[in-house]
Design a protein around this motif. Structure first.
Motif: not given
Length: 231
Positions: A11-14, A157-163, A193-200
Motif C-alpha cells: 500500500g505504501t510502495t513507490t 479507486w486507489y489501487g495499492n492504497q485500497d489494500a 492492488t499489487r500492480s496498480g495505483g489510483w484509477w477512475w
C-alpha cells in the motif's frame, strides 16, 4: 502479523506500476460488468488526471442513476458482494479461554491485538481490528490528504492504497478460516492492488495514475513524477 506487513508495504510502495498486469486486471473488472475493454489513459499524478475526468460520475450520481447505473456503481456493488462472500463461510477457531461478556449494543474495547487475544476477544474481532482496520487507518492517512488536495473528483479507486480489505481477506484465506469461494474475482482484485495505483473507470475510458516516486508517512510527504506533491 506478517501478512498485514506485506500488504502495508504494498500500500505504501513507490515501485513503478506494472502497466500490463494493471490493464488486464481492470479489463477483467470491466468484462465482469459486461463492458468492453476500455481505452487506458495513463497520467503521472492525480492532479494530472483532472483534465481527463470530465463526464465521469460523482458519488451523488451513484445514488440518483438507479435506472441507468454507471460502471462505477456496478463496480462498487460488485465489490460489496465480493467482500460479503469472502466472509460468508468464516469459522471462528476454538477459544482457549472464555469470551468476555459485554452488554447488548456495546462494542469491544480498543486494544492491541496481543492484548485482545490475551483477554479472549473473538479471533474475528482481533483480525478486523488488527488487520483490516489498522491497514485502513494507515493507508487512508495517505490517500485522504491527496484526495482533499484535488478537490471534488469522480468516483474512483486507489489501487495499492485500497489494500486494507485485500489484507483482511488474504488472512482469512491463508489461515483457512474462510475459503475463498470467489477465487477468480478475488485474485483479479489482489493482482490489481499489487500492480496498480489510483484509477477512475468510465464506460469507454479508464484513467490511471502512476505511483508516487516518494512516499513518507511520518510526517506525510507524497511526490509524483511530475513534481506534484502533498504534505
Amino acid at each position: 502479523m506478517e501478512i498485514r506487513r506485506e500488504w502495508l508495504d504494498i500500500g505504501t510502495t513507490t515501485k513503478p506500476v506494472d502497466h500490463g498486469t494493471t490493464e488486464e486486471a481492470i479489463a477483467s473488472v470491466y468484462a465482469r460488468h459486461r463492458r468492453r475493454r476500455p481505452e487506458f489513459v495513463w497520467v503521472t499524478s492525480p492532479r494530472a488526471a483532472l483534465g481527463h475526468l470530465d463526464g465521469l460520475p460523482a458519488h451523488e450520481d451513484l445514488r440518483t442513476r438507479l435506472n441507468d447505473p454507471p460502471l462505477a456503481s456496478d463496480i462498487a456493488a460488485g465489490l460489496s458482494r465480493l467482500r460479503s462472500a469472502l466472509e460468508a463461510d468464516y469459522t471462528e477457531p476454538p477459544a482457549d479461554r472464555p469470551v468476555p461478556k459485554r452488554k447488548k449494543g456495546e462494542t469491544w474495547p480498543a486494544m492491541p491485538p496481543e492484548q485482545a487475544l490475551e483477554i479472549g476477544l473473538p479471533f474475528r474481532e482481533v483480525l478486523l481490528r488488527g488487520v483490516r482496520d489498522e491497514v485502513f487507518r494507515r493507508l487512508s492517512a495517505v490517500y485522504l490528504p491527496i484526495r482533499a488536495a484535488l478537490g471534488p473528483v469522480p468516483v474512483g479507486w486507489y489501487g495499492n492504497q485500497d489494500a486494507y480489505w485485500i489484507a483482511y481477506a488474504d488472512v482469512l484465506r491463508r489461515t483457512g478460516l474462510a475459503p475463498v469461494r470467489e477465487t477468480r474475482e478475488f485474485e483479479v482484485w489482489a493482482a490489481l492492488t499489487r500492480s496498480g495505483g489510483w484509477w477512475w473507470p468510465g464506460e469507454r475510458r479508464c484513467v490511471l495514475v502512476e505511483r508516487p516516486v516518494t512516499l513518507r508517512t511520518d510526517p506525510l510527504f507524497v511526490e509524483y513524477g511530475d513534481g506534484w506533491a502533498v504534505s
